[in-house]
Design a protein around this motif. Structure first.
Motif, PDB file in Angstrom:
ATOM      1  N   ASN A   1      38.539  32.304  39.397  1.00  0.00           N
ATOM      2  CA  ASN A   1      37.591  33.096  39.300  1.00  0.00           C
ATOM      3  C   ASN A   1      36.400  32.577  37.877  1.00  0.00           C
ATOM      4  OD1 ASN A   1      38.539  34.965  40.166  1.00  0.00           O
ATOM      5  ND2 ASN A   1      39.243  36.176  38.647  1.00  0.00           N
ATOM      6  N   ILE A   2      36.700  30.766  37.241  1.00  0.00           N
ATOM      7  CA  ILE A   2      35.962  30.059  36.297  1.00  0.00           C
ATOM      8  C   ILE A   2      36.501  28.357  37.024  1.00  0.00           C
ATOM      9  CG2 ILE A   2      35.756  30.090  34.200  1.00  0.00           C
ATOM     10  CD1 ILE A   2      37.267  32.080  33.423  1.00  0.00           C
ATOM     11  N   GLY A   3      35.042  28.590  37.078  1.00  0.00           N
ATOM     12  CA  GLY A   3      35.482  26.777  37.516  1.00  0.00           C
ATOM     13  C   GLY A   3      35.197  26.026  36.391  1.00  0.00           C
ATOM     14  N   GLY A   4      36.863  25.202  36.922  1.00  0.00           N
ATOM     15  CA  GLY A   4      37.140  24.090  35.259  1.00  0.00           C
ATOM     16  C   GLY A   4      38.231  24.821  35.229  1.00  0.00           C
ATOM     17  N   GLN A   5      38.395  25.750  34.930  1.00  0.00           N
ATOM     18  CA  GLN A   5      40.064  26.471  33.960  1.00  0.00           C
ATOM     19  C   GLN A   5      41.240  25.568  34.683  1.00  0.00           C
ATOM     20  OE1 GLN A   5      39.701  26.320  31.018  1.00  0.00           O
ATOM     21  NE2 GLN A   5      37.383  27.270  30.741  1.00  0.00           N
ATOM     22  N   ARG A   6      41.914  26.438  34.111  1.00  0.00           N
ATOM     23  CA  ARG A   6      43.388  26.455  34.922  1.00  0.00           C
ATOM     24  C   ARG A   6      43.920  27.426  33.862  1.00  0.00           C
ATOM     25  NH1 ARG A   6      45.410  23.159  38.666  1.00  0.00           N
ATOM     26  NH2 ARG A   6      47.319  22.204  37.599  1.00  0.00           N
ATOM     27  N   LEU A   7      45.453  28.187  35.218  1.00  0.00           N
ATOM     28  CA  LEU A   7      46.387  29.440  34.541  1.00  0.00           C
ATOM     29  C   LEU A   7      47.298  28.641  34.455  1.00  0.00           C
ATOM     30  CD1 LEU A   7      44.597  32.323  36.953  1.00  0.00           C
ATOM     31  CD2 LEU A   7      43.798  31.665  34.189  1.00  0.00           C
TER      32      LEU A   7
END
Length: 303
Positions: A73-79
């Motif tokens: 859902n958020i480009g460039g972020q990781r989970l």
């Protein structure tokens, strides 16, 4: 760099009292922007690999239960993803736990978590527990220094109640066998699958629990922490509520977007959100200025 310095200065101005020096603020923030679990461990985290409480006796814990994935859902972020699986037998059970150092005490704690109501594989119904908590070791039964603050989500109910609910629990002490617990509990009786921000303010003998910006309860007295704790997340199966052996593997997941602790400062939910936004706009994925205890306390990640 000038933009980063300006945003960091603004953040520190938000977090510190007017008579305190900015460099005295202890801040821990991590949004799990790691390439893999090796980088995660280098970032100060520990993945549990020892058997023991909680969960299914003789169940496994290990590196294969933790992974890093792209945020859809958020480009460039990781989970960070915790995954627990079971076929109803101890040898076929794998549970997940992630721990940081034991150096956290008073202040503000917050985390952004995706709770899940159903398995990603197999039939639903197991008593699965999805958590964010802080804890110190239990050295012996009824240890008077034992300290633990919990968020525990039970999507399939359990422990004498069949309904989905979220616990917030402040612990005084406990005896494991036979079970005898002394704590203060709030139950939020509803299904909460999806993303949520959970938060604790720990100061002045009071623990205040917030869910998505709304205060749920206030604890204190003998249930107030007595010593520094580690920051932990885990995903496990309660042996009292595992489905009969169906020979079908069940897999549950819990995702983490970020976690934060501000030492000795009480932040509102809005201030926590503002701080996280400031870090992310500045491209800051991890900061840790919370000093270790002297000497450093053991962080075993086994409880």
């Amino acid at each position: 760099m000038r933009y980063f310095s300006h945003r960091l200065s603004a953040l520190l101005s938000l977090l510190v009292a007017t008579n305190a020096a900015a460099d005295a603020v202890g801040i821990f923030f991590d949004d799990f922007h790691y390439a893999d679990t090796a980088a995660l461990i280098n970032g100060g985290w520990k993945i549990r690999d020892q058997q023991g409480h909680p969960g299914i006796e003789h169940g496994q814990w290990g590196p294969g239960t933790i992974s890093l994935v792209d945020d859809p859902n958020i480009g460039g972020q990781r989970l960070l993803r915790l995954e627990a699986s079971t076929d109803g037998k101890p040898e076929g059970t794998f549970q997940a736990q992630l721990c940081h150092q034991r150096k956290y005490f008073e202040g503000t704690y917050a985390a952004r978590i995706r709770f899940t109501d159903a398995p990603v594989q197999g039939p639903g119904g197991d008593l699965v527990v999805e958590t964010f908590y802080t804890a110190s070791p239990l050295k012996h039964d009824f240890d008077p220094q034992y300290s633990e603050l919990d968020w525990e989500y039970l999507p399939n109910g359990g422990w004498g109640n069949p309904h989905s609910r979220l616990y917030s629990v402040s612990w005084q002490t406990v005896q494991m066998e036979p079970w005898n617990a002394f704590n203060q509990v709030h139950e939020e009786p509803r299904a909460l699958g999806g993303w949520h921000t959970v938060m604790m303010q720990v100061a002045g003998g009071k623990i205040r629990y917030f869910l998505d910006g709304v205060q749920l309860d206030e604890h204190g007295g003998r249930n107030y922490p007595a010593q520094p704790m580690a920051i932990n997340f885990n995903l496990w199966f309660s042996p009292s509520g595992v489905l009969p052996d169906t020979k079908a593997e069940r897999r549950y997941q819990q995702d983490l977007a970020w976690v934060m602790h501000i030492k000795d400062r009480v932040l509102s939910p809005a201030q926590v959100d503002a701080a996280v936004s400031t870090y992310r706009r500045a491209g800051v994925h991890q900061i840790d200025t919370v000093a270790a205890m002297t000497p450093p306390l053991p962080s075993n990640c086994d409880f």
